[in-house]
Design a protein around this motif. Structure first.
Motif, mmCIF file in Angstrom:
data_model
loop_
_atom_site.group_PDB
_atom_site.id
_atom_site.type_symbol
_atom_site.label_atom_id
_atom_site.label_comp_id
_atom_site.label_asym_id
_atom_site.label_seq_id
_atom_site.Cartn_x
_atom_site.Cartn_y
_atom_site.Cartn_z
ATOM 1 N N LEU A 207 -6.296 -20.331 -37.022
ATOM 2 C CA LEU A 207 -5.913 -19.868 -38.349
ATOM 3 C C LEU A 207 -5.709 -21.058 -39.271
ATOM 4 O O LEU A 207 -5.587 -22.196 -38.834
ATOM 5 N N GLN A 208 -5.607 -20.773 -40.571
ATOM 6 C CA GLN A 208 -5.509 -21.864 -41.535
ATOM 7 C C GLN A 208 -4.209 -22.646 -41.425
ATOM 8 O O GLN A 208 -4.125 -23.781 -41.905
ATOM 9 N N ASP A 209 -3.191 -22.102 -40.793
ATOM 10 C CA ASP A 209 -1.957 -22.864 -40.591
ATOM 11 C C ASP A 209 -1.961 -23.628 -39.277
ATOM 12 O O ASP A 209 -0.953 -24.238 -38.899
ATOM 13 N N GLY A 210 -3.093 -23.610 -38.563
ATOM 14 C CA GLY A 210 -3.208 -24.339 -37.315
ATOM 15 C C GLY A 210 -2.867 -23.531 -36.079
ATOM 16 O O GLY A 210 -2.993 -24.029 -34.953
ATOM 17 N N THR A 211 -2.446 -22.276 -36.241
ATOM 18 C CA THR A 211 -2.120 -21.436 -35.090
ATOM 19 C C THR A 211 -3.389 -21.015 -34.362
ATOM 20 O O THR A 211 -4.306 -20.470 -34.977
ATOM 21 N N PRO A 212 -3.482 -21.249 -33.058
ATOM 22 C CA PRO A 212 -4.645 -20.775 -32.309
ATOM 23 C C PRO A 212 -4.747 -19.253 -32.386
ATOM 24 O O PRO A 212 -3.730 -18.548 -32.404
ATOM 25 N N LEU A 213 -5.964 -18.747 -32.432
ATOM 26 C CA LEU A 213 -6.174 -17.304 -32.545
ATOM 27 C C LEU A 213 -5.473 -16.545 -31.436
ATOM 28 O O LEU A 213 -4.852 -15.501 -31.685
ATOM 29 N N GLN B 37 -13.263 -14.143 -18.434
ATOM 30 C CA GLN B 37 -12.964 -15.554 -18.258
ATOM 31 C C GLN B 37 -12.692 -16.146 -19.634
ATOM 32 O O GLN B 37 -13.512 -16.029 -20.549
ATOM 33 N N VAL B 38 -11.534 -16.783 -19.777
ATOM 34 C CA VAL B 38 -11.112 -17.307 -21.068
ATOM 35 C C VAL B 38 -11.429 -18.796 -21.153
ATOM 36 O O VAL B 38 -11.081 -19.570 -20.254
ATOM 37 N N LYS B 39 -12.054 -19.166 -22.237
ATOM 38 C CA LYS B 39 -12.375 -20.569 -22.476
ATOM 39 C C LYS B 39 -11.136 -21.262 -23.032
ATOM 40 O O LYS B 39 -10.527 -20.787 -23.996
ATOM 41 N N GLN B 40 -10.742 -22.363 -22.429
ATOM 42 C CA GLN B 40 -9.552 -23.075 -22.856
ATOM 43 C C GLN B 40 -9.852 -23.916 -24.094
ATOM 44 O O GLN B 40 -10.862 -24.614 -24.176
ATOM 45 N N ARG B 41 -8.950 -23.812 -25.063
ATOM 46 C CA ARG B 41 -9.102 -24.590 -26.293
ATOM 47 C C ARG B 41 -8.586 -26.003 -26.079
ATOM 48 O O ARG B 41 -7.501 -26.208 -25.547
ATOM 49 N N THR B 42 -9.357 -26.988 -26.496
ATOM 50 C CA THR B 42 -8.931 -28.383 -26.384
ATOM 51 C C THR B 42 -8.806 -28.977 -27.777
ATOM 52 O O THR B 42 -9.688 -28.815 -28.620
ATOM 53 N N LEU B 43 -7.670 -29.618 -28.008
ATOM 54 C CA LEU B 43 -7.431 -30.270 -29.291
ATOM 55 C C LEU B 43 -7.405 -31.768 -29.080
ATOM 56 O O LEU B 43 -6.760 -32.260 -28.147
ATOM 57 N N SER B 44 -8.078 -32.472 -29.935
ATOM 58 C CA SER B 44 -8.094 -33.932 -29.838
ATOM 59 C C SER B 44 -7.666 -34.507 -31.177
ATOM 60 O O SER B 44 -8.431 -34.535 -32.136
ATOM 61 N N VAL B 45 -6.402 -34.927 -31.230
ATOM 62 C CA VAL B 45 -5.866 -35.507 -32.455
ATOM 63 C C VAL B 45 -5.221 -36.833 -32.103
ATOM 64 O O VAL B 45 -4.292 -36.881 -31.301
ATOM 65 N N SER B 46 -5.725 -37.896 -32.657
ATOM 66 C CA SER B 46 -5.145 -39.204 -32.394
ATOM 67 C C SER B 46 -4.201 -39.578 -33.521
ATOM 68 O O SER B 46 -4.333 -39.096 -34.639
ATOM 69 N N VAL B 47 -3.237 -40.406 -33.217
ATOM 70 C CA VAL B 47 -2.311 -40.895 -34.223
ATOM 71 C C VAL B 47 -2.622 -42.373 -34.434
ATOM 72 O O VAL B 47 -2.347 -43.196 -33.563
ATOM 73 N N VAL C 149 -4.176 -31.545 -39.153
ATOM 74 C CA VAL C 149 -4.844 -30.251 -39.254
ATOM 75 C C VAL C 149 -5.414 -30.067 -40.654
ATOM 76 O O VAL C 149 -4.732 -30.316 -41.648
ATOM 77 N N SER C 150 -6.671 -29.638 -40.743
ATOM 78 C CA SER C 150 -7.295 -29.386 -42.041
ATOM 79 C C SER C 150 -6.847 -28.024 -42.566
ATOM 80 O O SER C 150 -6.157 -27.267 -41.876
ATOM 81 N N TYR C 151 -7.271 -27.695 -43.797
ATOM 82 C CA TYR C 151 -6.868 -26.415 -44.368
ATOM 83 C C TYR C 151 -7.378 -25.241 -43.540
ATOM 84 O O TYR C 151 -6.730 -24.208 -43.439
ATOM 85 N N SER C 152 -8.547 -25.410 -42.930
ATOM 86 C CA SER C 152 -9.123 -24.333 -42.128
ATOM 87 C C SER C 152 -8.361 -24.120 -40.834
ATOM 88 O O SER C 152 -8.586 -23.137 -40.135
ATOM 89 N N GLY C 153 -7.461 -25.046 -40.505
ATOM 90 C CA GLY C 153 -6.723 -24.960 -39.251
ATOM 91 C C GLY C 153 -7.312 -25.824 -38.157
ATOM 92 O O GLY C 153 -6.689 -26.024 -37.116
ATOM 93 N N GLN C 154 -8.521 -26.352 -38.387
ATOM 94 C CA GLN C 154 -9.165 -27.184 -37.380
ATOM 95 C C GLN C 154 -8.558 -28.585 -37.370
ATOM 96 O O GLN C 154 -8.092 -29.069 -38.403
ATOM 97 N N PRO C 155 -8.565 -29.256 -36.218
ATOM 98 C CA PRO C 155 -8.044 -30.625 -36.166
ATOM 99 C C PRO C 155 -8.900 -31.581 -36.984
ATOM 100 O O PRO C 155 -10.121 -31.453 -37.028
#
Length: 615
Positions: A176-182, A291-301, A448-454
């Protein structure tokens, strides 16, 4: 049997778009009003979907609420339009299809445009009419904002035991646009009592299926999906959807594989799309596991290029801090600008702040000049960003560009409307308000971008916000300030203040806050300058005494400048012991005036330190 009993046993087919179908027929006005003026057209579309195989149809009420109908002067017809919509859908269904009362979301890009209280009030009015007309269930659709959907879902669940379908809408795959996974968002909706949860609009089948791959089967609810036909094309001023209906025949099986129990269509879909899905779904047996595909987030600081300075908020909390505004030139040629920037650096300022086409007048890009003074002079640039000149796409791109250049100090402002500037025919965009822009930048800092994507990195923007205390009711201005703090503002820069009493009033009104404030001070250059600012520039008010002082030397430019400096120094004196931040605004590139004022602040600080040292 009822809808939920059917969905529990098998896959149920719903209808497709109403609004875009009417639009494709050449109708380009309030679609919901057609329930009154063109009822036969609405009934015909409902009947076409049922003939295509739809077992569930929705009322033509997506935008039949006070807020959206008011755009057409129809705000007093909410009850009439909604009542007619239900009756038309029932007339078409003749008991052979379930009728869902549709209520669309209000918030989208400009989230702050409508408060939750307005959302609740608007939602209840429409909800009660639909329930009174005895719909078979409710369809809450096209909710980009999860907070809004959760709010209205709670209201609806309290008011009825009828089936409720709750649909979120995504900008991008799986989030979602606030970064919440679906998956997390749908679980929250399930816990709040939604009977069917899922997706509609914006995404076509491909991206919607990819999103659902990350969603497990709900525990007590069921999944649904209403994809768009395709990405729209823009031709001759009109949006066109061109997906072949046969494509929906193929994707219907993929939706079934993802555990979807209720399948329909959204923008661009037609009875042909629904008929194609009906032909594909000869086996309506739903899957019981997936079978559920696991979401992976890659955000570096990581720090942006050459990020070595502490945030201005750290500086102003520890000591006196001076930032100076030097407007980019209106014409090509930056020699005088650079001369002024160099002089201000030698005056030991903490940052040079550059406006973004102030008063809606085009100037050399503040990003270009900010980059030059950073690289050539070693000055810290503080870049203003307005909501006026860029849409959401441009704003996000702009922010990413700033961060890539190593510019992390920004001021988020709404921006003066274009009609007051040199090009009054230009369009003022205002996709976002200043509150929304602050939230967007804060979201960038979370990676997180406006679209919610990293974004790939967490940014480190230091977010300034504007504060206009030159208003009749200061308490209301402080409430706006507090709202900006909630949105993510780190510190504030005020409009120019021309009253010692007003500076004291600002201190009294804001002393309960921990957020630093830079007091804006702009030296006057002449009596004409004073009168223009007082009468014609929004957000600036001069006292009668100051205007009289400037008028007394109206025919002497040198004395006028001296008087302007003297007034500014008295304002600095008033602010000095109350605020650590001084924000000097250079008039007409006359940087020698703000250089003198910056030196005055430093001299005053040094005198205070000597006084403390010697007891």
């Amino acid at each position: 049997m009822g809808l939920l009993e059917d969905v529990k046993e098998r896959i149920v087919l719903a209808d497709g778009a109403m609004g875009t179908l009417l639009y494709s027929h050449g109708i380009d006005r309030c679609f919901e009003e057609l329930n009154i003026s063109k009822p036969e057209e609405i009934v015909h579309i409902h009947e076409a979907y049922i003939a295509a195989g739809a077992e569930v149809i929705q009322t033509n009420t997506y935008g039949a609420n006070y807020v959206k109908l008011s755009r057409y002067g129809l705000q007093d017809d909410v009850q009439t339009i909604n009542r007619a919509a239900v009756r038309l859908a029932k007339q078409a269904a003749k008991g052979s299809a379930y009728v869902l009362g549709t209520i669309g979301g209000l918030r989208s890009v400009n989230k702050s445009a409508i408060t939750l209280e307005e959302v609740k009030r608007t939602f209840r009015e429409q909800l009660y009419v639909l329930l009174h007309e005895d719909v078979d269930g409710l369809l809450l659709e096209t909710y980009y904002d999860l907070e809004e959907l959760k709010t209205v879902l709670a209201i609806a669940r309290k008011e009825t035991n009828k089936p409720i379908i709750a649909h979120v809408t995504l900008h991008d795959v799986g989030i979602l646009q606030d970064g919440t996974p679906l998956s997390e968002a749908l679980a929250q909706l399930e816990q709040l009592g939604a009977d069917i949860v899922g997706l509609n609009c914006h995404l076509g089948p491909y991206h919607m299926i990819r999103s659902l791959e990350e969603v497990p089967l709900p525990t007590t609810a069921f999944l649904s999906a209403y994809p768009n036909a395709s990405l729209p094309d823009y031709r001759d001023g009109r949006l066109v959807y061109e997906t072949n209906a046969e494509y929906f025949k193929e994707t219907a099986l993929a939706f079934r594989h993802q555990g979807v129990r209720l399948i329909g269509g959204c923008c661009g879909t037609t009875p042909s799309h629904i008929e194609a899905m009906a032909k594909a779904l000869t086996d309506r047996t739903p899957v019981q596991q997936k079978q559920v595909k696991q979401r992976t987030l890659s955000v570096s600081v990581s720090a942006p290029p050459e990020q070595t300075e502490p945030p201005l908020t750290d500086i102003v909390r520890k000591r006196r801090s001076i930032i100076v505004e030097l407007d980019p030139p209106k014409k090509l040629g930056i020699e005088k600008f650079l001369e002024g920037a160099k002089a201000l650096k030698e005056a030991n300022i903490d940052a040079l702040t550059l406006a973004d086409n102030s008063l809606a007048t085009p100037r050399i890009s503040n990003v270009a000049l900010g980059t030059i003074v950073k690289q050539q002079l070693g000055i810290r640039p503080l870049i203003h960003i307005t909501c006026r000149d860029r849409n959401l796409i441009g704003l996000q791109s702009h922010l990413m560009g700033l961060y890539t250049l190593g510019i992390t100090d920004v001021l988020a402002v709404t921006g003066d409307p274009s009609k007051i500037g040199d090009f009054p025919g230009a369009t003022s965009v205002y996709d976002l308000s200043s509150f929304d822009l602050i939230q967007l930048i804060h979201q960038f800092n979370e990676g997180v971008s406006y679209s919610g994507q990293p974004l790939g990195q967490k940014t480190k923007f230091s977010i300034a916000a504007a504060f206009n205390p030159n208003v009749r009711h200061l308490d209301k201005a402080v409430q706006r300030l507090e709202k900006k703090i909630q949105c993510g503002a780190h510190y504030f820069m005020t409009q120019p203040i021309y009253s010692e009493k007003q500076i004291e009033a600002v201190y009294d009104a804001t002393k309960h806050l921990d957020t630093p404030i830079y007091i804006g001070i702009m030296p006057l250059t002449s009596a004409r300058n004073a009168e223009f600012l007082h009468h014609e520039v929004p957000g600036i008010t001069l006292s009668d005494d100051i205007r009289a002082r400037m008028a007394a030397c109206a025919n002497d430019p040198i004395q006028s400048a001296k008087e302007g400096i003297a007034i500014a120094k008295s304002l600095i004196d008033a602010a000095f012991d109350l605020f650590n931040g001084i924000y000097l605004i250079t008039p007409f590139l006359r940087y020698e005036m703000t250089v003198e004022l910056a030196q005055y602040v430093h001299e005053k600080q040094a005198a205070n330190e000597r006084k403390v040292l010697h007891g």
